[in-house]
Motif scaffolding. Sequence first.
Motif, PDB file in Angstrom:
ATOM      1  N   GLY A   1       1.147 -22.391  33.812  1.00  0.00           N
ATOM      2  CA  GLY A   1       2.655 -22.559  34.083  1.00  0.00           C
ATOM      3  C   GLY A   1       3.753 -22.542  32.994  1.00  0.00           C
ATOM      4  N   GLY A   2       3.346 -21.306  32.034  1.00  0.00           N
ATOM      5  CA  GLY A   2       4.131 -21.010  31.134  1.00  0.00           C
ATOM      6  C   GLY A   2       4.316 -22.124  30.060  1.00  0.00           C
ATOM      7  N   LEU A   3       3.868 -22.974  29.928  1.00  0.00           N
ATOM      8  CA  LEU A   3       3.984 -23.880  28.625  1.00  0.00           C
ATOM      9  C   LEU A   3       3.458 -23.326  27.392  1.00  0.00           C
ATOM     10  CD1 LEU A   3       2.812 -27.452  30.520  1.00  0.00           C
ATOM     11  CD2 LEU A   3       4.974 -26.471  29.986  1.00  0.00           C
ATOM     12  N   ARG A   4       4.275 -23.778  26.371  1.00  0.00           N
ATOM     13  CA  ARG A   4       3.633 -23.181  25.149  1.00  0.00           C
ATOM     14  C   ARG A   4       3.260 -24.290  24.202  1.00  0.00           C
ATOM     15  NH1 ARG A   4       7.193 -21.822  21.823  1.00  0.00           N
ATOM     16  NH2 ARG A   4       8.942 -22.653  23.029  1.00  0.00           N
ATOM     17  N   ALA A   5       2.282 -24.319  23.469  1.00  0.00           N
ATOM     18  CA  ALA A   5       1.877 -25.416  22.491  1.00  0.00           C
ATOM     19  C   ALA A   5       1.489 -24.803  21.222  1.00  0.00           C
ATOM     20  CB  ALA A   5       0.602 -25.963  22.901  1.00  0.00           C
ATOM     21  N   PRO A   6       1.664 -25.430  20.001  1.00  0.00           N
ATOM     22  CA  PRO A   6       1.400 -24.860  18.940  1.00  0.00           C
ATOM     23  C   PRO A   6      -0.095 -24.979  18.537  1.00  0.00           C
ATOM     24  CG  PRO A   6       1.978 -27.058  18.584  1.00  0.00           C
ATOM     25  CD  PRO A   6       2.505 -26.774  20.166  1.00  0.00           C
ATOM     26  N   ALA A   7      -0.681 -24.152  17.754  1.00  0.00           N
ATOM     27  CA  ALA A   7      -1.853 -23.912  17.424  1.00  0.00           C
ATOM     28  C   ALA A   7      -2.531 -25.233  16.895  1.00  0.00           C
ATOM     29  CB  ALA A   7      -2.152 -22.645  16.381  1.00  0.00           C
ATOM     30  N   THR A   8      -3.784 -25.434  17.451  1.00  0.00           N
ATOM     31  CA  THR A   8      -4.723 -26.527  17.471  1.00  0.00           C
ATOM     32  C   THR A   8      -5.194 -26.426  15.950  1.00  0.00           C
ATOM     33  OG1 THR A   8      -5.375 -26.798  19.683  1.00  0.00           O
ATOM     34  CG2 THR A   8      -6.571 -27.891  17.905  1.00  0.00           C
ATOM     35  N   THR A   9      -5.037 -27.650  15.214  1.00  0.00           N
ATOM     36  CA  THR A   9      -5.612 -27.457  13.881  1.00  0.00           C
ATOM     37  C   THR A   9      -6.890 -28.618  13.686  1.00  0.00           C
ATOM     38  OG1 THR A   9      -3.983 -29.214  13.169  1.00  0.00           O
ATOM     39  CG2 THR A   9      -3.387 -26.967  12.633  1.00  0.00           C
ATOM     40  N   ILE A  10      -6.864 -29.469  14.561  1.00  0.00           N
ATOM     41  CA  ILE A  10      -8.121 -30.611  14.631  1.00  0.00           C
ATOM     42  C   ILE A  10      -8.491 -30.554  16.076  1.00  0.00           C
ATOM     43  CG2 ILE A  10      -8.742 -33.002  14.131  1.00  0.00           C
ATOM     44  CD1 ILE A  10      -6.303 -33.227  12.387  1.00  0.00           C
ATOM     45  N   THR A  11      -9.864 -30.209  16.088  1.00  0.00           N
ATOM     46  CA  THR A  11     -10.559 -30.341  17.248  1.00  0.00           C
ATOM     47  C   THR A  11     -11.890 -31.391  17.443  1.00  0.00           C
ATOM     48  OG1 THR A  11      -9.945 -28.103  18.157  1.00  0.00           O
ATOM     49  CG2 THR A  11     -11.644 -29.041  19.141  1.00  0.00           C
ATOM     50  N   CYS A  12     -11.658 -32.241  18.203  1.00  0.00           N
ATOM     51  CA  CYS A  12     -12.759 -33.336  18.138  1.00  0.00           C
ATOM     52  C   CYS A  12     -13.027 -33.681  19.605  1.00  0.00           C
ATOM     53  CB  CYS A  12     -12.476 -34.513  17.377  1.00  0.00           C
ATOM     54  SG  CYS A  12     -13.620 -35.719  17.139  1.00  0.00           S
ATOM     55  N   GLU A  13     -14.202 -33.724  20.198  1.00  0.00           N
ATOM     56  CA  GLU A  13     -14.582 -34.121  21.473  1.00  0.00           C
ATOM     57  C   GLU A  13     -14.555 -35.774  21.648  1.00  0.00           C
ATOM     58  OE1 GLU A  13     -14.715 -32.243  23.677  1.00  0.00           O
ATOM     59  OE2 GLU A  13     -15.104 -30.434  22.816  1.00  0.00           O
ATOM     60  N   ASN A  14     -14.606 -36.381  20.510  1.00  0.00           N
ATOM     61  CA  ASN A  14     -14.499 -37.948  20.519  1.00  0.00           C
ATOM     62  C   ASN A  14     -13.292 -38.399  20.377  1.00  0.00           C
ATOM     63  OD1 ASN A  14     -14.776 -40.576  19.420  1.00  0.00           O
ATOM     64  ND2 ASN A  14     -16.856 -40.344  19.045  1.00  0.00           N
ATOM     65  N   PHE A  15     -12.640 -39.046  21.542  1.00  0.00           N
ATOM     66  CA  PHE A  15     -11.437 -39.597  21.786  1.00  0.00           C
ATOM     67  C   PHE A  15     -11.100 -40.943  20.758  1.00  0.00           C
ATOM     68  CE2 PHE A  15      -9.016 -38.489  25.495  1.00  0.00           C
ATOM     69  CZ  PHE A  15      -9.372 -36.964  25.503  1.00  0.00           C
ATOM     70  N   THR A  16     -12.212 -41.691  20.323  1.00  0.00           N
ATOM     71  CA  THR A  16     -12.016 -42.799  19.554  1.00  0.00           C
ATOM     72  C   THR A  16     -11.666 -42.303  17.908  1.00  0.00           C
ATOM     73  OG1 THR A  16     -13.701 -44.160  20.753  1.00  0.00           O
ATOM     74  CG2 THR A  16     -13.130 -44.725  18.440  1.00  0.00           C
ATOM     75  N   ILE A  17     -12.242 -41.057  17.496  1.00  0.00           N
ATOM     76  CA  ILE A  17     -11.909 -40.587  16.416  1.00  0.00           C
ATOM     77  C   ILE A  17     -10.492 -39.950  16.414  1.00  0.00           C
ATOM     78  CG2 ILE A  17     -12.594 -38.652  14.746  1.00  0.00           C
ATOM     79  CD1 ILE A  17     -15.422 -38.970  15.434  1.00  0.00           C
TER      80      ILE A  17
ATOM     81  N   PRO B   1      -1.247 -40.032  28.147  1.00  0.00           N
ATOM     82  CA  PRO B   1      -1.026 -41.181  27.798  1.00  0.00           C
ATOM     83  C   PRO B   1      -2.038 -42.156  28.688  1.00  0.00           C
ATOM     84  CG  PRO B   1       0.852 -39.993  27.920  1.00  0.00           C
ATOM     85  CD  PRO B   1      -0.251 -38.895  28.520  1.00  0.00           C
ATOM     86  N   ASP B   2      -2.073 -41.918  29.694  1.00  0.00           N
ATOM     87  CA  ASP B   2      -3.051 -42.432  30.649  1.00  0.00           C
ATOM     88  C   ASP B   2      -4.562 -42.762  30.214  1.00  0.00           C
ATOM     89  OD1 ASP B   2      -1.052 -42.492  32.494  1.00  0.00           O
ATOM     90  OD2 ASP B   2      -1.946 -40.543  33.522  1.00  0.00           O
ATOM     91  N   ALA B   3      -5.006 -42.080  29.284  1.00  0.00           N
ATOM     92  CA  ALA B   3      -6.247 -42.476  28.523  1.00  0.00           C
ATOM     93  C   ALA B   3      -6.332 -43.442  27.539  1.00  0.00           C
ATOM     94  CB  ALA B   3      -6.908 -40.860  27.848  1.00  0.00           C
ATOM     95  N   LEU B   4      -5.196 -43.840  27.287  1.00  0.00           N
ATOM     96  CA  LEU B   4      -5.191 -45.008  25.871  1.00  0.00           C
ATOM     97  C   LEU B   4      -5.376 -46.188  26.472  1.00  0.00           C
ATOM     98  CD1 LEU B   4      -1.912 -43.309  24.139  1.00  0.00           C
ATOM     99  CD2 LEU B   4      -4.234 -43.078  23.624  1.00  0.00           C
ATOM    100  N   MET B   5      -6.201 -46.937  25.504  1.00  0.00           N
ATOM    101  CA  MET B   5      -6.143 -48.335  26.051  1.00  0.00           C
ATOM    102  C   MET B   5      -5.065 -49.176  25.699  1.00  0.00           C
ATOM    103  SD  MET B   5      -9.844 -49.146  24.220  1.00  0.00           S
ATOM    104  CE  MET B   5      -9.883 -50.774  24.895  1.00  0.00           C
TER     105      MET B   5
END
Length: 269
Positions: free
Chosen positions: A185-201, A217-221
Amino acid sequence: MLNITQPALSRSIAQFEAECGVRLFDRNRRGLTETVLGSGIIAEAQGLLAHAERLGLSMRRRIDAQSGSIALGAGPLAAELILPGLLSRFARERPAVQIETVIDAASALFVQLRRGRIELCIVSRLVVPPDIDMVVRPTADVRLAFLVRTGHPLAGRAGLSIADLAPYPIATGAKGNDIFFQSDGGLRAPATTITCENFTILEKVTRTSDAIWLSSPDALMQGTPLLPLDVIEWRAARQDLCVVHPAGVTLSPLARVVMAELVPAAKQS
């Protein structure tokens, strides 16, 4: 139990005795008396009949998706959004069902699908290759936002641009999000610097630093001290979730129930 008339049963017993060369009953004026050999065979036959009855009941319960087991996978975002509601519903309505969940990156889940170790997986549509040789079915879409801790230098500022985010580390839960989001959809985002599959971390990193977490935001407790930034280009940003399963493979009754439950589970999580 046998659903057979007495004459037919007598003929079947006589035929069995003749074919096997054994005598199950001694016949006299008082009726039938089990022989020693017959007593053992009858006891074993009764066990087989009971097992057949249990097997029939088990099959009916599996067909009705009231028992059995299923293994399914989920990407990190899908796991946070969908699995709690889905597993809670199964625990309430199908307590005899055994569910194994595998939470991993989409690429690893696709390998598990091909090897038959999981029956289906729930992932972001953006991480599914367009030429994947599997069935891809949309389930729900979720909000996306850049999340920061309370007290972050950008917290509370209105009308931010992508350039305003550039000085800060960007964290995501999937590799290549910067590429995928730029093409969506044409959205731009800055380059990722931290990648982690664990949401708690990721939540802890974001809460204790100036890192900016690209997530939903829906994923936050409830009560998590993170705030969405007001980035103009991302005010209406959303991400599709989908279910992926091998093509040409008949889904089990439990898998079909999971498919039917996914959208309600996502909405109620």
